[in-house]
Design an enzyme around this catalytic site. Structure first.
Site, PDB file in Angstrom:
ATOM      1  N   SER A   1       0.824  -1.208   0.000  1.00  0.00           N
ATOM      2  CA  SER A   1       0.000   0.000   0.000  1.00  0.00           C
ATOM      3  C   SER A   1       0.857   1.256   0.000  1.00  0.00           C
ATOM      4  O   SER A   1       0.333   2.351  -0.135  1.00  0.00           O
ATOM      5  CB  SER A   1      -0.949  -0.010   1.193  1.00  0.00           C
TER       6      SER A   1
ATOM      7  N   HIS B   1      -1.993  -2.791  -6.466  1.00  0.00           N
ATOM      8  CA  HIS B   1      -2.551  -2.450  -5.156  1.00  0.00           C
ATOM      9  C   HIS B   1      -4.069  -2.627  -5.164  1.00  0.00           C
ATOM     10  O   HIS B   1      -4.804  -1.792  -5.695  1.00  0.00           O
ATOM     11  CB  HIS B   1      -2.148  -0.998  -4.806  1.00  0.00           C
TER      12      HIS B   1
ATOM     13  N   GLU C   1      -4.785  -0.179  -8.181  1.00  0.00           N
ATOM     14  CA  GLU C   1      -3.827   0.891  -8.487  1.00  0.00           C
ATOM     15  C   GLU C   1      -2.561   0.196  -9.016  1.00  0.00           C
ATOM     16  O   GLU C   1      -1.993  -0.657  -8.335  1.00  0.00           O
ATOM     17  CB  GLU C   1      -3.530   1.636  -7.173  1.00  0.00           C
TER      18      GLU C   1
ATOM     19  N   ASN D   1      -3.129   6.158  -0.963  1.00  0.00           N
ATOM     20  CA  ASN D   1      -2.844   6.431   0.449  1.00  0.00           C
ATOM     21  C   ASN D   1      -2.262   7.813   0.706  1.00  0.00           C
ATOM     22  O   ASN D   1      -2.313   8.307   1.823  1.00  0.00           O
ATOM     23  CB  ASN D   1      -1.955   5.338   1.020  1.00  0.00           C
TER      24      ASN D   1
HETATM   25  N1  CAA Z   1     -16.769 -10.457   0.081  1.00  0.00           N
HETATM   26  C1  CAA Z   1     -17.763 -10.382  -0.834  1.00  0.00           C
HETATM   27  N2  CAA Z   1     -18.725  -9.451  -0.808  1.00  0.00           N
HETATM   28  C2  CAA Z   1     -18.698  -8.571   0.207  1.00  0.00           C
HETATM   29  C3  CAA Z   1     -17.691  -8.559   1.189  1.00  0.00           C
HETATM   30  C4  CAA Z   1     -16.708  -9.573   1.102  1.00  0.00           C
HETATM   31  N3  CAA Z   1     -15.708  -9.666   1.990  1.00  0.00           N
HETATM   32  N4  CAA Z   1     -17.939  -7.538   2.048  1.00  0.00           N
HETATM   33  C5  CAA Z   1     -19.032  -6.908   1.608  1.00  0.00           C
HETATM   34  N5  CAA Z   1     -19.505  -7.530   0.500  1.00  0.00           N
HETATM   35  C6  CAA Z   1     -20.638  -7.149  -0.341  1.00  0.00           C
HETATM   36  C7  CAA Z   1     -21.982  -7.486   0.268  1.00  0.00           C
HETATM   37  O1  CAA Z   1     -22.376  -8.802  -0.033  1.00  0.00           O
HETATM   38  C8  CAA Z   1     -22.888  -6.462  -0.380  1.00  0.00           C
HETATM   39  O2  CAA Z   1     -23.206  -6.874  -1.703  1.00  0.00           O
HETATM   40  P1  CAA Z   1     -24.560  -6.384  -2.444  1.00  0.00           P
HETATM   41  O3  CAA Z   1     -24.768  -4.925  -2.143  1.00  0.00           O
HETATM   42  O4  CAA Z   1     -24.287  -6.637  -3.887  1.00  0.00           O
HETATM   43  O5  CAA Z   1     -25.635  -7.226  -1.881  1.00  0.00           O
HETATM   44  C9  CAA Z   1     -21.984  -5.239  -0.513  1.00  0.00           C
HETATM   45  O6  CAA Z   1     -20.643  -5.719  -0.476  1.00  0.00           O
HETATM   46  C10 CAA Z   1     -22.204  -4.250   0.599  1.00  0.00           C
HETATM   47  O7  CAA Z   1     -21.978  -4.929   1.846  1.00  0.00           O
HETATM   48  P2  CAA Z   1     -22.877  -4.747   3.147  1.00  0.00           P
HETATM   49  O8  CAA Z   1     -24.297  -4.434   2.749  1.00  0.00           O
HETATM   50  O9  CAA Z   1     -22.639  -5.901   4.050  1.00  0.00           O
HETATM   51  O10 CAA Z   1     -22.240  -3.512   3.914  1.00  0.00           O
HETATM   52  P3  CAA Z   1     -21.996  -2.045   3.420  1.00  0.00           P
HETATM   53  O11 CAA Z   1     -23.038  -1.544   2.495  1.00  0.00           O
HETATM   54  O12 CAA Z   1     -21.710  -1.312   4.675  1.00  0.00           O
HETATM   55  O13 CAA Z   1     -20.626  -2.151   2.577  1.00  0.00           O
HETATM   56  C11 CAA Z   1     -18.304  -2.050   2.393  1.00  0.00           C
HETATM   57  C12 CAA Z   1     -19.476  -2.681   3.121  1.00  0.00           C
HETATM   58  C13 CAA Z   1     -18.303  -2.511   0.937  1.00  0.00           C
HETATM   59  C14 CAA Z   1     -17.038  -2.548   3.092  1.00  0.00           C
HETATM   60  C15 CAA Z   1     -18.464  -0.488   2.444  1.00  0.00           C
HETATM   61  O14 CAA Z   1     -18.637  -0.084   3.772  1.00  0.00           O
HETATM   62  C16 CAA Z   1     -17.265   0.251   1.871  1.00  0.00           C
HETATM   63  O15 CAA Z   1     -17.135   0.400   0.671  1.00  0.00           O
HETATM   64  N6  CAA Z   1     -16.391   0.763   2.784  1.00  0.00           N
HETATM   65  C17 CAA Z   1     -15.180   1.476   2.385  1.00  0.00           C
HETATM   66  C18 CAA Z   1     -14.149   0.479   1.963  1.00  0.00           C
HETATM   67  C19 CAA Z   1     -12.859   1.141   1.577  1.00  0.00           C
HETATM   68  O16 CAA Z   1     -12.676   2.350   1.604  1.00  0.00           O
HETATM   69  N7  CAA Z   1     -11.903   0.291   1.209  1.00  0.00           N
HETATM   70  C20 CAA Z   1     -10.567   0.754   0.889  1.00  0.00           C
HETATM   71  C21 CAA Z   1      -9.733   0.697   2.124  1.00  0.00           C
HETATM   72  S1  CAA Z   1      -8.097   1.194   1.802  1.00  0.00           S
HETATM   73  C22 CAA Z   1      -7.367  -0.194   1.218  1.00  0.00           C
HETATM   74  O17 CAA Z   1      -7.898  -1.266   1.145  1.00  0.00           O
HETATM   75  C23 CAA Z   1      -5.976  -0.084   0.742  1.00  0.00           C
HETATM   76  C24 CAA Z   1      -4.951   0.457   1.613  1.00  0.00           C
HETATM   77  O18 CAA Z   1      -3.847   0.582   1.100  1.00  0.00           O
HETATM   78  C25 CAA Z   1      -5.081   0.831   3.011  1.00  0.00           C
END
Ligand code: CAA
Length: 269
Positions: free
Chosen positions: A106, A127, A139, A177
């Site tokens: 990351s 990424h 990315e 990031n």
């Molecule tokens: N596997 C498969 N599907 C998943 C899943 C997983 N682990 N987690 C969530 N889902 C799916 C759900 O099944 C649901 O699908 P549908 O809408 O098609 O039915 C969808 O994602 C939404 O999930 P939920 O309804 O359970 O919950 P939510 O609406 O709160 O979404 C989330 C959860 C997708 C995590 C959302 O909160 C989100 O987008 N959060 C931000 C995530 C983010 O910013 N990620 C980047 C982090 S930084 C990084 O990763 C890199 C770094 O370098 C630090």
């Protein structure tokens, strides 16, 4: 992240070898894949048979030599330059000379990782974002020596995985990031200074900015140790005090309050 990447590749039809240092981590990874695919079975977007086929494409191993015939290896080990360097040296030794060595780092320099191998032209950043099966972005980071051919192959592979590849050059924190972490760090400063409660800070960003998660919830989701490591890379890399990690973030990491994975971070789980 590793199991999410393995899942996405297997779902796209690729044979995958998932390697970790101990069987218990591999078992945990396979359990996460099962759970994630089961969501789609429950929602009738995948049949139970298709799920079984996807899982059967993933072989697990603790032996790095089992990666010898891979055309690409995506490394997703802990965010530590020393550990990653060691893994890249080993991969350089066991894989064929044409294999691409990609890192899911990351924020660690792709140029530095490439320089530890005899094939820096074939080292690139891929990424993925968490949760990998859901998030569209990969990315793609080009190190100083990454060749156009390696970039093109990686871009095409990313598209085959159903993801959107977006390119950037090697620079501390890349784009994701460099932009995300200072926002999270600032939210932690606001909490530290008592400007607002954790619920207010997160609610303001969720409801006011339409972010799916507030920054403190997101920090817990990413892992506070990972957030601190990335802030340190930005701080060291740019030498600019605007990237100094908040003392509260350091204190939580010292206490072992790492977010969701440890049961406590800015929230309790
Ligand atoms: N596997 C498969 N599907 C998943 C899943 C997983 N682990 N987690 C969530 N889902 C799916 C759900 O099944 C649901 O699908 P549908 O809408 O098609 O039915 C969808 O994602 C939404 O999930 P939920 O309804 O359970 O919950 P939510 O609406 O709160 O979404 C989330 C959860 C997708 C995590 C959302 O909160 C989100 O987008 N959060 C931000 C995530 C983010 O910013 N990620 C980047 C982090 S930084 C990084 O990763 C890199 C770094 O370098 C630090």
């Amino acid at each position: 992240m590793g199991n999410g990447i393995a899942q996405v590749a297997a779902r796209a039809g690729f044979d995958v070898v998932m390697r970790d240092v101990a069987d218990e981590f591999l078992a945990r990874g396979m359990k996460a894949i099962d759970k994630s695919l089961q969501r789609d079975v429950d929602k009738e977007r995948l049949s139970a048979e298709e799920k079984a086929i996807i899982i059967s494409r993933i072989k697990t191993t603790t032996d790095i030599a089992s990666l010898s015939s891979a055309f690409i290896v995506v490394e997703a080990v802990t965010e530590d330059l020393g550990v990653k360097t060691e893994v890249f040296r080993s991969l350089d030794g066991v894989t064929g000379p044409e294999a691409i060595l990609a890192s899911n780092t990351s924020s660690i320099s792709i140029t530095k990782l490439g320089a530890t191998t005899r094939r820096p032209d074939k080292v690139i950043g891929m990424h993925f974002m968490n949760p990998v099966p859901v998030m569209k972005l990969v990315e793609i980071i080009r190190g100083a020596a990454t060749s156009d051919e390696t970039y093109e192959k990686t871009r095409a592979l990313t598209a085959k995985l159903g993801k959107v590849p977006l390119e950037c050059h090697d620079s501390p924190g890349f784009i994701s990031n460099r932009v995300l972490m200072p926002m999270i760090n600032e939210a932690i400063f606001a909490l530290y200074e008592g400007v607002a409660s954790r619920e207010s800070i997160d609610g303001i960003m969720k409801l006011g900015m339409n972010h799916p998660m507030g920054p403190l919830t997101l920090a817990d989701f990413i892992g506070l140790d990972v957030c601190l490591a990335i802030m340190n890379v930005l701080h060291d890399g740019f030498g600019d005090s605007k990237y100094r990690p908040c003392p509260l973030l350091k204190r939580y990491v010292d206490a072992g309050w790492l977010g969701r994975k440890s049961g406590r971070g800015f929230y309790e789980y």
